[in-house]
Scaffold this motif. Structure first.
Motif, PDB file in Angstrom:
ATOM      1  N   TYR A 153       6.925 -13.651  -8.169  1.00 24.28           N
ATOM      2  CA  TYR A 153       6.383 -14.386  -9.325  1.00 24.28           C
ATOM      3  C   TYR A 153       5.852 -13.428 -10.413  1.00 24.28           C
ATOM      4  O   TYR A 153       6.200 -13.537 -11.589  1.00 24.28           O
ATOM      5  N   ILE A 154       5.028 -12.455  -9.992  1.00 21.80           N
ATOM      6  CA  ILE A 154       4.376 -11.581 -10.973  1.00 21.80           C
ATOM      7  C   ILE A 154       5.303 -10.439 -11.407  1.00 21.80           C
ATOM      8  O   ILE A 154       5.235  -9.969 -12.551  1.00 21.80           O
ATOM      9  N   ASP A 176      12.431  -4.696  -3.030  1.00 21.68           N
ATOM     10  CA  ASP A 176      12.011  -6.025  -2.572  1.00 21.68           C
ATOM     11  C   ASP A 176      12.968  -6.501  -1.485  1.00 21.68           C
ATOM     12  O   ASP A 176      14.171  -6.234  -1.548  1.00 21.68           O
ATOM     13  N   ALA A 177      12.421  -7.222  -0.510  1.00 22.25           N
ATOM     14  CA  ALA A 177      13.268  -7.798   0.537  1.00 22.25           C
ATOM     15  C   ALA A 177      14.022  -9.020   0.023  1.00 22.25           C
ATOM     16  O   ALA A 177      14.982  -9.478   0.647  1.00 22.25           O
ATOM     17  N   ASP A 210      13.233  -3.658   2.953  1.00 19.27           N
ATOM     18  CA  ASP A 210      11.925  -4.060   3.481  1.00 19.27           C
ATOM     19  C   ASP A 210      10.903  -2.975   3.168  1.00 19.27           C
ATOM     20  O   ASP A 210      11.193  -1.787   3.332  1.00 19.27           O
ATOM     21  N   VAL A 211       9.733  -3.396   2.764  1.00 23.14           N
ATOM     22  CA  VAL A 211       8.701  -2.417   2.408  1.00 23.14           C
ATOM     23  C   VAL A 211       8.192  -1.697   3.664  1.00 23.14           C
ATOM     24  O   VAL A 211       7.548  -0.649   3.564  1.00 23.14           O
ATOM     25  N   LEU A 219       3.272  -4.515  -5.131  1.00 20.55           N
ATOM     26  CA  LEU A 219       3.079  -5.968  -5.136  1.00 20.55           C
ATOM     27  C   LEU A 219       3.619  -6.621  -3.864  1.00 20.55           C
ATOM     28  O   LEU A 219       3.241  -7.753  -3.557  1.00 20.55           O
ATOM     29  N   SER A 243       2.035 -13.529   0.189  1.00 23.65           N
ATOM     30  CA  SER A 243       1.182 -13.594  -0.996  1.00 23.65           C
ATOM     31  C   SER A 243       0.205 -14.762  -1.076  1.00 23.65           C
ATOM     32  O   SER A 243      -0.368 -14.985  -2.135  1.00 23.65           O
ATOM     33  N   SER A 255      -4.642  -6.238  -5.052  1.00 22.78           N
ATOM     34  CA  SER A 255      -5.610  -6.871  -4.163  1.00 22.78           C
ATOM     35  C   SER A 255      -6.019  -8.220  -4.759  1.00 22.78           C
ATOM     36  O   SER A 255      -5.398  -8.695  -5.721  1.00 22.78           O
ATOM     37  N   TYR A 259      -4.773 -13.510   5.156  1.00 20.58           N
ATOM     38  CA  TYR A 259      -4.305 -12.915   3.891  1.00 20.58           C
ATOM     39  C   TYR A 259      -5.405 -12.052   3.267  1.00 20.58           C
ATOM     40  O   TYR A 259      -5.187 -10.895   2.922  1.00 20.58           O
ATOM     41  N   LYS A 288      -5.932  -7.706   2.755  1.00 24.85           N
ATOM     42  CA  LYS A 288      -6.273  -6.979   1.511  1.00 24.85           C
ATOM     43  C   LYS A 288      -7.470  -6.061   1.764  1.00 24.85           C
ATOM     44  O   LYS A 288      -7.508  -4.925   1.297  1.00 24.85           O
ATOM     45  N   ALA A 341      -3.573 -16.053 -10.121  1.00 24.66           N
ATOM     46  CA  ALA A 341      -2.577 -15.937 -11.192  1.00 24.66           C
ATOM     47  C   ALA A 341      -2.170 -17.311 -11.712  1.00 24.66           C
ATOM     48  O   ALA A 341      -2.230 -18.320 -11.002  1.00 24.66           O
ATOM     49  N   ARG A 380       5.887 -19.880  -9.359  1.00 27.57           N
ATOM     50  CA  ARG A 380       5.270 -20.437  -8.142  1.00 27.57           C
ATOM     51  C   ARG A 380       4.486 -21.679  -8.545  1.00 27.57           C
ATOM     52  O   ARG A 380       3.731 -21.640  -9.528  1.00 27.57           O
ATOM     53  N   ARG A 397       5.991 -21.046  -1.914  1.00 30.36           N
ATOM     54  CA  ARG A 397       6.396 -19.898  -1.099  1.00 30.36           C
ATOM     55  C   ARG A 397       6.434 -20.221   0.402  1.00 30.36           C
ATOM     56  O   ARG A 397       7.358 -19.814   1.105  1.00 30.36           O
TER      57      ARG A 397
HETATM   58  N1  LIG Z   1      -0.405 -14.782  -7.358  1.00 30.44           N
HETATM   59  C1  LIG Z   1      -1.716 -14.546  -7.267  1.00 30.44           C
HETATM   60  O1  LIG Z   1      -2.571 -15.382  -7.599  1.00 30.44           O
HETATM   61  C2  LIG Z   1      -2.220 -13.211  -6.794  1.00 30.44           C
HETATM   62  C3  LIG Z   1      -3.559 -12.923  -6.903  1.00 30.44           C
HETATM   63  C4  LIG Z   1      -4.025 -11.727  -6.401  1.00 30.44           C
HETATM   64  C5  LIG Z   1      -3.134 -10.839  -5.809  1.00 30.44           C
HETATM   65  N2  LIG Z   1      -1.816 -11.152  -5.713  1.00 30.44           N
HETATM   66  C6  LIG Z   1      -0.912 -10.198  -5.045  1.00 30.44           C
HETATM   67  O2  LIG Z   1       0.111  -9.798  -5.946  1.00 30.44           O
HETATM   68  C7  LIG Z   1       1.317  -9.552  -5.218  1.00 30.44           C
HETATM   69  C8  LIG Z   1       2.474 -10.330  -5.837  1.00 30.44           C
HETATM   70  O3  LIG Z   1       2.149 -11.717  -5.823  1.00 30.44           O
HETATM   71  P1  LIG Z   1       3.209 -12.823  -6.283  1.00 30.44           P
HETATM   72  O4  LIG Z   1       2.416 -13.998  -6.742  1.00 30.44           O
HETATM   73  O5  LIG Z   1       4.238 -12.239  -7.194  1.00 30.44           O
HETATM   74  O6  LIG Z   1       3.862 -13.178  -4.864  1.00 30.44           O
HETATM   75  P2  LIG Z   1       5.382 -13.544  -4.498  1.00 30.44           P
HETATM   76  O7  LIG Z   1       5.337 -14.119  -3.131  1.00 30.44           O
HETATM   77  O8  LIG Z   1       5.993 -14.323  -5.578  1.00 30.44           O
HETATM   78  O9  LIG Z   1       6.073 -12.111  -4.461  1.00 30.44           O
HETATM   79  C9  LIG Z   1       5.900 -11.206  -3.410  1.00 30.44           C
HETATM   80  C10 LIG Z   1       7.185 -10.402  -3.281  1.00 30.44           C
HETATM   81  O10 LIG Z   1       7.026  -9.487  -2.183  1.00 30.44           O
HETATM   82  C11 LIG Z   1       8.234  -9.472  -1.474  1.00 30.44           C
HETATM   83  N3  LIG Z   1       7.996  -9.097  -0.084  1.00 30.44           N
HETATM   84  C12 LIG Z   1       7.247  -9.743   0.826  1.00 30.44           C
HETATM   85  N4  LIG Z   1       7.324  -9.116   2.008  1.00 30.44           N
HETATM   86  C13 LIG Z   1       8.158  -8.051   1.836  1.00 30.44           C
HETATM   87  C14 LIG Z   1       8.652  -7.043   2.692  1.00 30.44           C
HETATM   88  N5  LIG Z   1       8.364  -7.005   4.006  1.00 30.44           N
HETATM   89  N6  LIG Z   1       9.459  -6.089   2.184  1.00 30.44           N
HETATM   90  C15 LIG Z   1       9.791  -6.112   0.859  1.00 30.44           C
HETATM   91  N7  LIG Z   1       9.378  -7.073   0.005  1.00 30.44           N
HETATM   92  C16 LIG Z   1       8.574  -8.035   0.498  1.00 30.44           C
HETATM   93  C17 LIG Z   1       8.792 -10.889  -1.556  1.00 30.44           C
HETATM   94  O11 LIG Z   1      10.194 -10.916  -1.345  1.00 30.44           O
HETATM   95  C18 LIG Z   1       8.397 -11.277  -2.975  1.00 30.44           C
HETATM   96  O12 LIG Z   1       9.429 -11.017  -3.900  1.00 30.44           O
HETATM   97  C19 LIG Z   1       1.028  -9.926  -3.770  1.00 30.44           C
HETATM   98  O13 LIG Z   1       0.696  -8.759  -3.050  1.00 30.44           O
HETATM   99  C20 LIG Z   1      -0.175 -10.829  -3.873  1.00 30.44           C
HETATM  100  O14 LIG Z   1      -0.961 -10.815  -2.707  1.00 30.44           O
HETATM  101  C21 LIG Z   1      -1.337 -12.301  -6.199  1.00 30.44           C
END
Ligand SMILES: NC(=O)c1ccc[n+]([C@@H]2O[C@H](COP(=O)([O-])OP(=O)(O)OC[C@H]3O[C@@H](n4cnc5c(N)ncnc54)[C@H](O)[C@@H]3O)[C@@H](O)[C@H]2O)c1
Length: 357
Positions: A11-12, A33-34, A59-60, A77, A81, A120, A145, A149, A174, A182, A327
């Motif tokens: 998403y971000i 990204d996975a 995979d990360v 990122l 999430s 975080s 979760y 963090k 977010a 999302r 998600r």
């Molecule tokens: N959205 C929010 O409100 C928010 C707030 C604070 C922090 N965050 C953090 O920001 C980051 C991004 O959030 P988002 O909203 O884009 O989430 P998201 O779920 O849309 O994106 C996360 C991405 O990480 C990838 N991923 C997950 N596990 C993986 C792995 N094992 N190997 C490789 N890639 C992997 C997924 O494929 C996905 O594309 C996350 O770490 C989340 O915890 C988000």
């Protein structure tokens, strides 16, 4: 400069890549990204990944040395999430979010990476709505979760030094439009409900506090973090990212949406259990350290941006809480269909290895 953005296909991520492209036009940008949500697009034009120079479908937990060679900064990122996914896939949440993050940071440091930016979350303060929490406040993570963090921040700290600057951006919740939208985030959910059914259903009693931030402003904070001077904030910096004015109560968010989108009925669940995720946060430190990277996109602008984005999508799914924009639903389906193993690794990937584009 060469920058690696993990989790860029969520998403971000797309807004982070756009921000980096505009701030550092000459930089080499790689994504990793996975691809769990690669198919969950909310636009039908260009793939956001076309904006990176290299995309690793990887995979990360298995980042190879060659992917880190020559990288100056990592924006991390990738992760499970949100709380619902963390509850359902608890062990993998710790594995991916905590253990893999630390391995990535260690390997990055060895490879000569200079800056590590970790996404975080303010949710690590737990139930904290009596006064606004600063970075010095005790942490009280209520979920797997949030714990992931906290553990990551704790184990990143000893890795930081003059040559390896670590910034943990404790983000507000977010909101805003993305190429991979999302709808499991509070404001996005409300706007989607308002458009699809002229109804906003608040799952809590409406009183929980939640600081918000638009994803464009999150991207600007990450931009700041990779270039920030360690004379301000130090080698290891945990910092709340958001804005004091955007500490909202959930019912106020619903009302703000109903003001922008007319004819919407707001309902509150009066019998709801107290929501443990209620927190108010102080953003003083971020204001002091990053005066030129303060959040800019306000609530009404974000609501209008989401309204427009959803209209362009022709969005009308009243059952969106069961759709591909949630998600947990997608990850659960991928598991149930056997496409992902119990370790959340692509079943085919195990046989075929990674793909680099
Ligand atoms: N959205 C929010 O409100 C928010 C707030 C604070 C922090 N965050 C953090 O920001 C980051 C991004 O959030 P988002 O909203 O884009 O989430 P998201 O779920 O849309 O994106 C996360 C991405 O990480 C990838 N991923 C997950 N596990 C993986 C792995 N094992 N190997 C490789 N890639 C992997 C997924 O494929 C996905 O594309 C996350 O770490 C989340 O915890 C988000």
């Amino acid at each position: 400069m060469r920058i690696l953005v993990t989790g860029n296909m969520g998403y971000i991520g797309p807004s982070v890549i756009r921000q980096l492209r505009s701030s550092y036009p000459e930089a080499g940008i790689a994504g990793l990204d996975a691809g769990y949500f690669a198919h969950c697009l909310s636009v039908d034009d260009m793939l956001p990944e076309c904006r990176v120079d290299v995309q690793y479908f990887n995979d990360v937990r298995a980042v190879e040395k060659e992917m880190l060679r020559g990288i100056d900064a990592i924006i991390h990122l990738a992760g499970i999430s949100n709380d619902p996914m963390g509850n359902k896939f608890e062990e993998m949440t710790l594995d991916i979010n905590h253990r893999a993050s630390i391995t990535l940071a260690k390997n990055g440091k060895t490879a000569g990476v200079k800056a590590f930016v970790f996404a975080s979350s303010c949710s690590i303060y737990g139930s904290a709505d009596d006064h606004a929490r600063t970075e010095k406040a005790p942490l009280n993570p209520p979920t797997a979760y949030a714990r992931s963090k906290v553990f990551t921040e704790r184990d990143l700290k000893p890795l930081a030094d003059r040559d390896f600057k670590v910034t943990c951006l404790r983000f507000s919740t977010a909101c805003g439009m993305s190429e991979r939208l999302r709808l499991d985030l509070v404001l996005n959910d409300f706007v989607a409900g308002a458009i699809a059914s002229k109804r906003i259903t608040i799952l809590s009693d409406g009183t929980p506090w939640r600081p918000l931030i638009n994803i464009k402003d999150m991207a600007r904070a990450m931009d700041w973090a990779i270039t920030r001077d360690i004379s301000q904030g130090g080698e290891f910096l945990p910092v709340n990212v958001g804005s004091d004015e955007w500490n909202y109560q959930v019912k106020d968010l619903a009302e703000a949406v109903a003001e922008v989108i007319p004819g919407v009925d707001v309902s509150v669940n009066k019998d709801a259990q107290p929501d443990k995720r209620s927190y108010r946060v102080s953003f003083d430190l971020f204001r002091k350290l990053a005066p030129h990277h303060q959040p800019k996109v306000d609530l009404v602008t974000t609501i209008k941006e989401l309204e427009h984005g959803l209209e362009v999508m022709g969005f009308n799914d009243e059952d969106f809480r069961n759709s591909k924009f949630i998600r947990l639903k997608v990850l659960t389906q991928l598991r149930n269909r056997g496409l992902l193993t119990e370790k959340l690794v692509w079943a085919d990937h195990q046989k075929q290895g990674r793909v680099v584009v």
